[in-house]
Design a protein around this motif. Structure first.
Motif, PDB file in Angstrom:
ATOM      1  N   ILE A 273       0.870  -1.179   0.000  1.00 15.59           N
ATOM      2  CA  ILE A 273       0.000   0.000   0.000  1.00 15.59           C
ATOM      3  C   ILE A 273       0.902   1.222   0.000  1.00 15.59           C
ATOM      4  O   ILE A 273       1.841   1.324   0.796  1.00 15.59           O
ATOM      5  N   ASP A 274       0.638   2.132  -0.923  1.00 11.20           N
ATOM      6  CA  ASP A 274       1.455   3.338  -1.075  1.00 11.20           C
ATOM      7  C   ASP A 274       0.555   4.561  -1.052  1.00 11.20           C
ATOM      8  O   ASP A 274      -0.251   4.772  -1.976  1.00 11.20           O
ATOM      9  N   GLU A 275       0.675   5.346   0.003  1.00 11.85           N
ATOM     10  CA  GLU A 275      -0.064   6.597   0.037  1.00 11.85           C
ATOM     11  C   GLU A 275       0.523   7.561  -0.990  1.00 11.85           C
ATOM     12  O   GLU A 275       1.687   7.463  -1.376  1.00 11.85           O
ATOM     13  N   HIS A 276      -0.307   8.498  -1.449  1.00 12.46           N
ATOM     14  CA  HIS A 276       0.088   9.419  -2.508  1.00 12.46           C
ATOM     15  C   HIS A 276       1.008  10.518  -1.989  1.00 12.46           C
ATOM     16  O   HIS A 276       0.617  11.681  -1.851  1.00 12.46           O
ATOM     17  N   THR A 277       2.236  10.157  -1.686  1.00 11.54           N
ATOM     18  CA  THR A 277       3.270  11.158  -1.446  1.00 11.54           C
ATOM     19  C   THR A 277       3.826  11.601  -2.794  1.00 11.54           C
ATOM     20  O   THR A 277       3.617  10.936  -3.821  1.00 11.54           O
ATOM     21  N   HIS A 278       4.551  12.722  -2.811  1.00 11.75           N
ATOM     22  CA  HIS A 278       5.233  13.096  -4.046  1.00 11.75           C
ATOM     23  C   HIS A 278       6.194  11.986  -4.480  1.00 11.75           C
ATOM     24  O   HIS A 278       6.320  11.691  -5.671  1.00 11.75           O
ATOM     25  N   HIS A 279       6.861  11.377  -3.498  1.00 11.48           N
ATOM     26  CA  HIS A 279       7.817  10.319  -3.820  1.00 11.48           C
ATOM     27  C   HIS A 279       7.140   9.185  -4.577  1.00 11.48           C
ATOM     28  O   HIS A 279       7.641   8.728  -5.610  1.00 11.48           O
ATOM     29  N   HIS A 280       6.008   8.727  -4.069  1.00 12.13           N
ATOM     30  CA  HIS A 280       5.312   7.628  -4.748  1.00 12.13           C
ATOM     31  C   HIS A 280       4.768   8.056  -6.096  1.00 12.13           C
ATOM     32  O   HIS A 280       4.864   7.305  -7.077  1.00 12.13           O
ATOM     33  N   LEU A 281       4.187   9.244  -6.169  1.00 10.40           N
ATOM     34  CA  LEU A 281       3.550   9.658  -7.419  1.00 10.40           C
ATOM     35  C   LEU A 281       4.553   9.831  -8.551  1.00 10.40           C
ATOM     36  O   LEU A 281       4.260   9.503  -9.704  1.00 10.40           O
ATOM     37  N   VAL A 282       5.756  10.338  -8.260  1.00 16.17           N
ATOM     38  CA  VAL A 282       6.735  10.477  -9.344  1.00 16.17           C
ATOM     39  C   VAL A 282       7.267   9.110  -9.752  1.00 16.17           C
ATOM     40  O   VAL A 282       7.535   8.860 -10.933  1.00 16.17           O
ATOM     41  N   ARG A 283       7.405   8.198  -8.796  1.00 11.13           N
ATOM     42  CA  ARG A 283       7.821   6.844  -9.156  1.00 11.13           C
ATOM     43  C   ARG A 283       6.731   6.147  -9.982  1.00 11.13           C
ATOM     44  O   ARG A 283       7.035   5.442 -10.948  1.00 11.13           O
ATOM     45  N   ARG A 284       5.475   6.336  -9.598  1.00 12.18           N
ATOM     46  CA  ARG A 284       4.372   5.744 -10.359  1.00 12.18           C
ATOM     47  C   ARG A 284       4.339   6.300 -11.779  1.00 12.18           C
ATOM     48  O   ARG A 284       4.126   5.556 -12.744  1.00 12.18           O
ATOM     49  N   ALA A 285       4.567   7.594 -11.915  1.00 16.26           N
ATOM     50  CA  ALA A 285       4.567   8.212 -13.237  1.00 16.26           C
ATOM     51  C   ALA A 285       5.683   7.654 -14.119  1.00 16.26           C
ATOM     52  O   ALA A 285       5.571   7.659 -15.344  1.00 16.26           O
TER      53      ALA A 285
END
Length: 282
Positions: free
Chosen positions: A207-219
């Protein structure tokens, strides 16, 4: 989309630096600067006042340089094939700073050196990065992603739904994205407790909350270099991930084991200034 390996620079994106201060730093520690002292933007601005250079305190490391504040700044790279896992990997990262080379001397200027952070690297505006939410931070939009994988992932997909994330660069992984955080936590708990057969086998769950860190990795999931940009505080910031296998074999131990690589200012053929980070194959 970048698909070539060789000595030619290929553009991988653009960043913006409205403050006129650009930072290349370690993603895993970028939000710790203000925890251990002054915010990154102040440290970077002070470095700019003295010509630009290397910043370090404890595990936090970065390089700061002056850049144009009124235009997108192209980022490019040369790409090599990892000798360890065959994945594409950056050999040289380069950015056009949008400002002229100001001296007659054409000698490359060494700013410092940086390790490859196993959590990735960030390239962006110093002031913009002050608001970056890193690993372990709370969701910036009250949403989270749940992903699951393993030998029984297909069965779990039938039971719990979700998307096959292969098209987004995650083969073998399924996920339910952009869920409210409480709902995502409940789903992750259900998946973790799920047993698909009499042997008690299930799936691996994240489970990954929408931090900037996660969102840029997801992108960057579908990009060969795991490179992508997202907006934070009105700035376009680039994140670059690393193949776990390549990092473990070439960059493991990072600074403590001498795995650091030079960051330089280089005069461009058109009279401009380039920021360059060179990571030789070993």
């Amino acid at each position: 989309m970048m698909d070539a390996v060789g000595s030619e620079f290929v553009q991988i994106g653009e960043v913006t630096a409205p403050s006129g201060v650009l930072v290349l730093g370690m993603a895993g520690w970028i939000d710790y600067w203000s925890v251990i002292g002054e915010p990154l933007s102040r440290r970077a601005a002070a470095a700019i006042d003295s010509g630009g250079g290397y910043l370090r305190q404890f595990e936090c490391e970065a390089v700061a340089v002056a850049t144009s504040s009124d235009r997108p700044l192209p980022v490019s790279a040369t790409v090599a094939t990892s000798l360890f896992d065959g994945a594409p990997t950056i050999a040289t990262l380069q950015m056009d700073l949008g400002r002229p080379w100001t001296t007659a001397d054409q000698t490359t200027v060494l700013l410092g050196d940086l390790p490859v952070d196993h959590c990735g690297m960030l390239l962006g505006d110093g002031a913009g990065l002050d608001s970056w939410s890193g690993i372990g931070s709370a969701s910036i939009d009250a949403l989270a992603d749940v992903t699951f994988w393993g030998a029984l992932a297909q069965e779990a997909h039938g039971e719990f739904g979700g998307r096959d994330l292969a098209a987004l660069g995650r083969p073998g992984v399924f996920g339910l994205l952009d869920l409210p955080v409480p709902e995502a936590r409940q789903l992750a708990d259900r998946l973790a407790a799920w047993e698909a057969d009499s042997r008690g086998r299930g799936v691996k769950v994240s489970i990954d909350e929408h931090t900037h860190h996660h969102l840029v990795r997801r992108a960057g999931w579908a990009h060969p270099l795991q490179a992508a940009t997202i907006e934070t505080a009105g700035c376009q910031v680039m994140g670059i991930g690393w193949s776990p296998g390549d990092h473990a074999m070439r960059h493991g131990g990072e600074r403590a084991f001498g795995q650091v690589y030079p960051v330089t200012l280089v005069p461009a053929e058109d009279g401009g200034t380039l920021l360059r980070w060179t990571i030789p194959q070993q």
